[in-house]
Structure formats: structure tokens, C-alpha cells
Design an enzyme around this catalytic site. Structure first.
Site: not given
Length: 430
Positions: A127, A185, A208, A234, A256, A259, A323-324, A357, A411, A416
Site C-alpha cells: 500500500y 477500502q 493515515n 512520523s 519529519q 510529513h 522511529e528515527h 529515507d 503431562e 503423545h
């Protein structure tokens, strides 16, 4: 950016300083996204076309991008751009190819052979968000490791109108199916399948809050698809000492902040003077940005934190789990061993976050919102899965079988125990 002194804060205040921006109401978001998913399940492509007209203001005649668009995209781009993206492609490919795992085969005891084998995920969906910036770099970050891993089917979804740069990057990575759909969607279509959209086994890519919530929901559905990682807006944390270049620091923070309005940037420094210099640089460079208004909104919930030492700066960074993480200090590498939680680390004054990046080779799909404490940056392993193999010889069963029989008995798992004992008796009969 507001400035706080770490040691002047209570434990509760310190925790509040490191909080991410509040996102949309969780329940409202969850309900809205679920309604979209229900419509995709019931109506398939009809719902996709309706949502695309509603959210993207585009009336589709087909959800699949025509093949002619690939040729047109290539013709509409400059040779200079194609050369630059090829350079990025080569570096990303080289770094991820080096991540190929080696088979493991070990005899844990005589006659007991155990192995680990790796197999690619068969079908993956990538995506790529829409918006004002064509994120062709994300195409490379997702498609290249998928290709190296050996995924048999790689498809891409992105909202219309898809930029030529995104289409060309997909072609460069041998992707020949692009769906002109976006948002929640698109995630449900990839995860569940429709008349035209092929169901995939795993979905990759940022988005998003709607996309993120859709990924969460589809991953929990029976027959839904797996997802790469949870992710939010970000973020970057910069550790800077007295000798850092304030313009370098400011530019990394702004890279950043531009973004999105929900992005967050944090500067942790041992020097009030450095904090003041960075604020001056931010004021200056903000006026050079085309996305100035976005960056300003981001800076409203961003913070400079003054600490007593670099060791304390590392402690703050580990609490935040960015993140960074950018380390602009005299000996940046000396701090690396103490860094426990970060999506990607940039060492030294010349390691701009932008390099990772686009073209250094590392992957820019990274965990945000503190998930770096438990989730890794995207890599080759995310496009494959491991399976173990064991092969027990007759001698191996003789030696290890009685042990397993006893453990199964304790057990209370009679079948088994039986599965081992019946083989042991057969050997004795031989």
C-alpha cells in the site's frame, strides 16, 4: 519548540513530555473503518468504486491501472530522475540481499537432526499512500525485499491519480499489477479480495489513521491478511551535544515535521545554548519550506529536552523509542551500544535522516508510536516465514524416545506417549 529541563520534571511530567500527539477518537475511528470493511465484504468492487468517488473524488471505470500507464509514466520522467532512482534501487537491493538467511541444520544429539528452512510469503500487497507527496521511495522499500525474498505475487494499491514516479518505481521492481484504490477500502480489498482485486496473504505499507485501523481489523478477521507492523505518524528524536551543527539538527527536525501535522520531533541536548541555536535555525529554515504550515503545526507538539549528560540523553531516547534516532555528537558511535529502542539510527553529523529515507540502503518503513520497543524495522525476514524440520533415526528414537515418553506421561497426554512407545516396541520387535 517548547523547552523543558528533564531533571526539573516529576516522573509523571517526564512521561507526559514523551507522549505522542492524541489521534482521532479510537471508538469513532474503529466504527467508521468497520463500516467500510463491511461494505467491501458485501459489495466488492461496487463499494470500491463508490468509496473512491466519495473520498478521492475520482470516478473509476476499472480498479486496475491499464498497462499503457506504465509506458506513459516512463516517457514522462526525466533521465536524471531515472538515474537517481536506479542508484537508490541498487543500494536498497544490496543491503536487503545481504539479509538472506542461511539454512540451519544441527544434530542436537546422535540421530536427532533439526533444521530451519525459510520460504517466501506467496502473495503480498503493497500500500502506497496518496496525498501531496508521491511516495515512490516507499515502493522501493517494500517491493525490493519482496522481490529478493521470492514472493510469487506482488501487487500494489495507491489512490488515484497515481503519480508517474510511483508507477515507474513499481515497473522498476517488476510489479505489473497496480490497483487505483486507496484508504481503508484498499486495505480491506487486498486483505479479503474482490472481483478484480486479488486477495493477498500479507499487507505492507504506511498510511493515515484509517489505513492503520483497517490493517489492524483485517489482520484479526478470519481469512484476513497478515500485516507488516502497527504504525502511527512520523517521528524523530535527535541527540545533540555542544558541538553539533544547529542547522543540521534543525533540518533533521523539519524533515519529519513536514510529513504531517500529527508528526512529532524531539531534540534532546546537553546544552541550553544549542537549544537556542536550533530554535533560531528552525525559524529561518521554516520560511524556506513549501510545507511550512504543516511543519509549524507539528512543532506545536514537539519538544526540546535539556539533560545533564549524554548518558541521560540516551535514557530519554530509550524511554521514547523513536522511529528515527539521530545522534549528532563528537563520538556518536560510542553511544550506540546503549541504544536499546529505535527503528533506525543515524550516526554522526553527515547522516541525515533523508539518506535513509531514500537511498542509503536501509529500509524506511519503521515502527512508530513507541512500537520500536518490540517491533523491528522492515526487512527481508518480513516477506518470508520460517519452518522447522526434524528427522529422527532409529538410533535417535532409541535414545530420546524414552525421555519423550516420560515427559508426555507426566503431562497426561496418553496419545503423545503412545506415538513414541509404539515405535520403540516396533524397533525392539525388529
Amino acid at each position: 519548540m517548547r523547552t523543558v529541563v528533564w531533571n526539573d520534571l516529576s516522573a509523571e511530567e517526564q512521561s507526559q513530555v514523551l507522549q505522542r500527539p492524541v489521534q482521532m477518537s479510537a471508538q469513532s475511528l474503529e466504527d467508521n473503518v468497520r463500516a467500510i470493511g463491511d461494505a467491501i465484504k458485501k459489495e466488492g468492487d461496487t463499494a470500491l468504486i463508490r468509496f473512491t468517488e466519495q473520498f478521492d473524488k475520482t470516478l473509476l471505470t476499472d480498479v486496475v491501472l491499464p498497462q499503457s500507464a506504465f509506458t506513459e509514466a516512463e516517457q514522462n520522467l526525466s533521465d536524471e530522475f531515472k538515474k537517481a532512482i536506479q542508484n537508490a534501487y541498487n543500494n536498497i537491493y544490496k543491503f536487503h540481499e545481504a539479509q538472506k538467511p542461511s539454512p540451519i541444520s544441527i544434530e542436537t544429539q546422535k540421530g536427532v537432526l533439526c533444521e530451519v528452512l525459510t520460504r517466501p510469503i506467496e502473495k503480498v500487497g503493497l500500500y502506497i499512500p496518496g496525498g501531496t507527496a508521491p511516495l515512490f521511495s516507499t515502493v522501493l522499500m517494500l517491493a525490493i525485499p519482496a522481490k529478493i525474498a521470492g514472493c510469487k505475487r506482488i501487487v500494489l494499491a495507491s489512490p488515484p491519480t497515481i503519480a508517474n514516479e510511483i508507477i515507474y518505481a513499481a515497473k522498476l521492481c517488476d510489479i505489473d499489477t497496480i490497483y487505483t484504490i486507496g484508504g481503508a477500502q484498499a486495505v480491506f480489498a487486498l486483505g479479503l479480495g474482490t472481483e478484480k482485486v486479488e486477495k493477498v496473504d500479507k499487507i505492507f505499507g504506511p498510511g493515515n489513521s484509517y489505513v492503520t485501523e483497517a490493517k489492524r481489523q483485517v489482520s484479526q478477521m478470519m481469512n484476513g491478511a497478515a500485516i507488516d507492523m502497527p504504525a502511527g505518524p512520523s517521528e524523530v528524536l535527535v541527540i545533540a551535544d555542544d558541538n553539533a551543527n544547529p542547522d543540521f539538527v534543525a533540518s533533521d527536525l523539519l524533515s519529519q515535521a513536514e510529513h504531517g501535522t500529527d508528526s512529532q520531533v524531539i531534540l534532546v541536548t546537553t546544552s541550553q545554548a544549542m537549544a537556542d541555536k536550533v530554535n533560531v535555525s528552525l525559524d529561518y529554515w521554516l520560511n524556506q519550506l513549501s510545507r511550512k504550515d504543516t511543519a509549524i503545526e507539528s512543532l506545536k507538539h514537539s519538544t526540546t529536552i535539556i539533560v545533564n549528560s549524554l548518558a541521560e540523553a540516551v535514557k530519554v531516547s530509550n524511554l521514547y523509542a523513536p522511529e528515527h534516532l539521530i545522534i549528532q555528537t563528537d563520538d556518536a558511535r560510542s553511544l550506540l551500544n546503549d541504544i536499546q529502542h529505535a527503528g533506525s539510527v543515524f550516526l554522526g553529523q553527515y547522516s541525515a535522516e533523508s539518506m535513509g529515507d531514500y537511498a542509503s540502503g536501509t529500509n524506511h518503513v519503521l515502527p512508530t508510536y513507541g512500537y520500536a520497543k518490540t517491533v523491528s524495522s522492515l526487512g527481508l525476514a518480513d516477506f518470508s516465514k520460517r519452518m522447522t524440520v526434524q528427522e529422527i533415526s532409529k538410533d535417535g528414537l532409541k535414545d530420546l524416545g524414552p525421555v519423550v515418553s516420560l515427559l508426555a506421561e507426566k503431562e497426561l497426554l496418553d496419545a503423545h506417549k503412545l506415538a513414541v512407545d509404539i515405535r520403540l516396541k516396533a524397533i525392539q520387535g525388529d
